[in-house]
Design a protein around this motif. Structure first.
Motif, PDB file in Angstrom:
ATOM      1  N   SER A  22       0.850  -1.191   0.000  1.00  0.00           N
ATOM      2  CA  SER A  22       0.000   0.000   0.000  1.00  0.00           C
ATOM      3  C   SER A  22       0.886   1.242   0.000  1.00  0.00           C
ATOM      4  O   SER A  22       1.903   1.288   0.680  1.00  0.00           O
ATOM      5  N   PRO A  23       0.546   2.318  -0.717  1.00  0.00           N
ATOM      6  CA  PRO A  23      -0.613   2.346  -1.608  1.00  0.00           C
ATOM      7  C   PRO A  23      -0.346   1.535  -2.855  1.00  0.00           C
ATOM      8  O   PRO A  23       0.792   1.380  -3.258  1.00  0.00           O
ATOM      9  N   SER A  24      -1.425   0.980  -3.445  1.00  0.00           N
ATOM     10  CA  SER A  24      -1.299   0.168  -4.647  1.00  0.00           C
ATOM     11  C   SER A  24      -2.103   0.777  -5.757  1.00  0.00           C
ATOM     12  O   SER A  24      -2.966   1.618  -5.540  1.00  0.00           O
ATOM     13  N   SER A  25      -1.821   0.330  -6.980  1.00  0.00           N
ATOM     14  CA  SER A  25      -2.549   0.794  -8.163  1.00  0.00           C
ATOM     15  C   SER A  25      -3.294  -0.383  -8.753  1.00  0.00           C
ATOM     16  O   SER A  25      -2.735  -1.137  -9.555  1.00  0.00           O
ATOM     17  N   PRO A  26      -4.563  -0.614  -8.330  1.00  0.00           N
ATOM     18  CA  PRO A  26      -5.298  -1.767  -8.835  1.00  0.00           C
ATOM     19  C   PRO A  26      -5.379  -1.771 -10.349  1.00  0.00           C
ATOM     20  O   PRO A  26      -5.496  -0.730 -10.981  1.00  0.00           O
ATOM     21  N   ALA A  27      -5.303  -2.966 -10.896  1.00  0.00           N
ATOM     22  CA  ALA A  27      -5.428  -3.097 -12.346  1.00  0.00           C
ATOM     23  C   ALA A  27      -6.854  -2.800 -12.766  1.00  0.00           C
ATOM     24  O   ALA A  27      -7.796  -2.914 -11.994  1.00  0.00           O
ATOM     25  N   SER A  28      -7.017  -2.380 -14.002  1.00  0.00           N
ATOM     26  CA  SER A  28      -8.365  -2.128 -14.505  1.00  0.00           C
ATOM     27  C   SER A  28      -9.148  -3.432 -14.493  1.00  0.00           C
ATOM     28  O   SER A  28      -8.606  -4.506 -14.701  1.00  0.00           O
ATOM     29  N   PHE A  29     -10.447  -3.315 -14.219  1.00  0.00           N
ATOM     30  CA  PHE A  29     -11.240  -4.531 -14.053  1.00  0.00           C
ATOM     31  C   PHE A  29     -12.622  -4.298 -14.621  1.00  0.00           C
ATOM     32  O   PHE A  29     -13.147  -3.194 -14.555  1.00  0.00           O
ATOM     33  N   GLU A  30     -13.205  -5.341 -15.159  1.00  0.00           N
ATOM     34  CA  GLU A  30     -14.514  -5.180 -15.771  1.00  0.00           C
ATOM     35  C   GLU A  30     -15.569  -5.934 -14.958  1.00  0.00           C
ATOM     36  O   GLU A  30     -15.938  -5.503 -13.877  1.00  0.00           O
ATOM     37  N   ASP A  31     -16.063  -7.039 -15.441  1.00  0.00           N
ATOM     38  CA  ASP A  31     -17.172  -7.719 -14.804  1.00  0.00           C
ATOM     39  C   ASP A  31     -16.699  -9.014 -14.149  1.00  0.00           C
ATOM     40  O   ASP A  31     -16.349  -9.973 -14.842  1.00  0.00           O
ATOM     41  N   PRO A  32     -16.680  -9.092 -12.792  1.00  0.00           N
ATOM     42  CA  PRO A  32     -16.175 -10.306 -12.137  1.00  0.00           C
ATOM     43  C   PRO A  32     -17.005 -11.535 -12.446  1.00  0.00           C
ATOM     44  O   PRO A  32     -16.489 -12.643 -12.513  1.00  0.00           O
ATOM     45  N   LYS A  33     -18.326 -11.370 -12.651  1.00  0.00           N
ATOM     46  CA  LYS A  33     -19.161 -12.525 -12.956  1.00  0.00           C
ATOM     47  C   LYS A  33     -18.841 -13.070 -14.337  1.00  0.00           C
ATOM     48  O   LYS A  33     -18.796 -14.272 -14.550  1.00  0.00           O
ATOM     49  N   ARG A  34     -18.612 -12.165 -15.283  1.00  0.00           N
ATOM     50  CA  ARG A  34     -18.296 -12.613 -16.632  1.00  0.00           C
ATOM     51  C   ARG A  34     -16.986 -13.397 -16.669  1.00  0.00           C
ATOM     52  O   ARG A  34     -16.842 -14.358 -17.423  1.00  0.00           O
ATOM     53  N   ASP A  35     -16.026 -13.001 -15.846  1.00  0.00           N
ATOM     54  CA  ASP A  35     -14.704 -13.633 -15.882  1.00  0.00           C
ATOM     55  C   ASP A  35     -14.598 -14.849 -14.962  1.00  0.00           C
ATOM     56  O   ASP A  35     -13.549 -15.483 -14.903  1.00  0.00           O
ATOM     57  N   ARG A  36     -15.651 -15.186 -14.260  1.00  0.00           N
ATOM     58  CA  ARG A  36     -15.732 -16.425 -13.465  1.00  0.00           C
ATOM     59  C   ARG A  36     -14.557 -16.608 -12.510  1.00  0.00           C
ATOM     60  O   ARG A  36     -14.079 -17.714 -12.292  1.00  0.00           O
ATOM     61  N   GLY A  37     -14.067 -15.483 -11.946  1.00  0.00           N
ATOM     62  CA  GLY A  37     -12.966 -15.572 -10.998  1.00  0.00           C
ATOM     63  C   GLY A  37     -11.594 -15.655 -11.632  1.00  0.00           C
ATOM     64  O   GLY A  37     -10.595 -15.756 -10.912  1.00  0.00           O
ATOM     65  N   TYR A  38     -11.510 -15.608 -12.967  1.00  0.00           N
ATOM     66  CA  TYR A  38     -10.221 -15.698 -13.648  1.00  0.00           C
ATOM     67  C   TYR A  38      -9.667 -14.319 -14.006  1.00  0.00           C
ATOM     68  O   TYR A  38      -8.857 -14.182 -14.920  1.00  0.00           O
ATOM     69  N   ASN A  39     -10.061 -13.295 -13.245  1.00  0.00           N
ATOM     70  CA  ASN A  39      -9.603 -11.938 -13.554  1.00  0.00           C
ATOM     71  C   ASN A  39      -8.093 -11.805 -13.496  1.00  0.00           C
ATOM     72  O   ASN A  39      -7.502 -10.969 -14.183  1.00  0.00           O
ATOM     73  N   TYR A  40      -7.430 -12.658 -12.680  1.00  0.00           N
ATOM     74  CA  TYR A  40      -5.972 -12.583 -12.597  1.00  0.00           C
ATOM     75  C   TYR A  40      -5.318 -13.034 -13.898  1.00  0.00           C
ATOM     76  O   TYR A  40      -4.121 -12.812 -14.111  1.00  0.00           O
TER      77      TYR A  40
END
Length: 254
Positions: A22-40
């Protein structure tokens, strides 16, 4: 406290041991449901400008990456049988294929027990490194350089050398964790202690539950100080960690 360096918090989160900067710069992110937990996986691949979808395979979801040459890259956890922990699979396979035009079938990565990348197991860092290397040879431009401070990148290096791997949380936050294959508690404490000592030697601000470090007598021999149960905290260039009773919320001494 040394305000020029970020704060690194090492703690137990469920079965995971994590290190968050911290502080961190979160990566851009869209829809967690669409990505089924594979956002990483999907977040860094979309940063390359690629079309990425998550579809259901034989027994679990897979990541389908459309490539500029008309082929596709399928990133898959174990399917037959499926992974025992879908959130953090114990292995991965990556296959590039194309059916229209000149056919293509290429195994890019295989960390299943009998695969050439088996030593890496479920490491997403090794998986993405192999994928990035193959995409580079296909002419895909590299992702933009992450806007992170030199101090945060230096902390990343220390954590990797201690045995931590990079991951992304469901909301796109970048963090480090110990690999799932590192299940032995003593081995985990050794890795955390390596990270804690190296970070404090580098002058970083570190907050860590002392129960995650090697037993107090051994750590005292290594660092010349005593740790009792509670919170080990180091701020700035002081060489020895300081132990305090665990409080809620955790605090840093002034």
């Amino acid at each position: 406290m040394n305000h020029d360096n970020p704060l690194i918090t090492i703690e137990q989160e469920g079965w995971q041991i994590t290190a968050r900067t911290s502080p961190s710069s979160p990566a851009s992110f869209e829809d967690p449901k669409r990505d089924r937990g594979y956002n990483y996986l999907t977040v860094p691949l979309r940063q390359l400008g690629l079309e990425v979808t998550v579809e259901y395979g034989l027994s679990d979801y897979v990541v389908d990456v459309a490539l500029p040459d008309g082929s596709s890259m399928i990133i898959s956890p174990p399917q037959e049988p499926p992974s025992k922990d879908p959130g953090f699979p114990e292995s991965w396979t990556v296959v590039r294929h194309r059916e229209a035009g000149p056919p293509v079938y290429e195994v890019v990565y295989d960390s299943e027990p009998d695969g050439p990348d088996a030593p890496y197991g479920g490491s997403t860092e090794s998986l993405l490194a192999a994928v990035d290397a193959r995409l580079d040879r296909l002419g895909v431009p590299p992702r933009p350089v992450e806007n992170r401070s030199p101090q945060a990148r230096a902390a990343d290096t220390v954590l990797r050398q201690a045995g931590f791997v990079v991951d992304l949380s469901p909301d796109g936050e970048r963090y480090h964790r110990l690999p799932k294959i590192m299940a032995d508690p003593f081995e985990q404490r050794q890795a955390v202690t390596r990270a804690f000592n190296a970070l404090q030697d580098g002058g970083f601000n570190v907050l860590c539950e002392s129960s995650l470090l090697v037993p107090g007598s051994l750590l005292a021999a290594l660092r010349g100080t005593h740790l009792d149960d509670g919170l080990a905290a180091h701020t700035g260039p002081v060489r020895n960690p300081v132990a305090r009773p665990l409080r809620h919320p955790p605090f840093l001494p002034g």
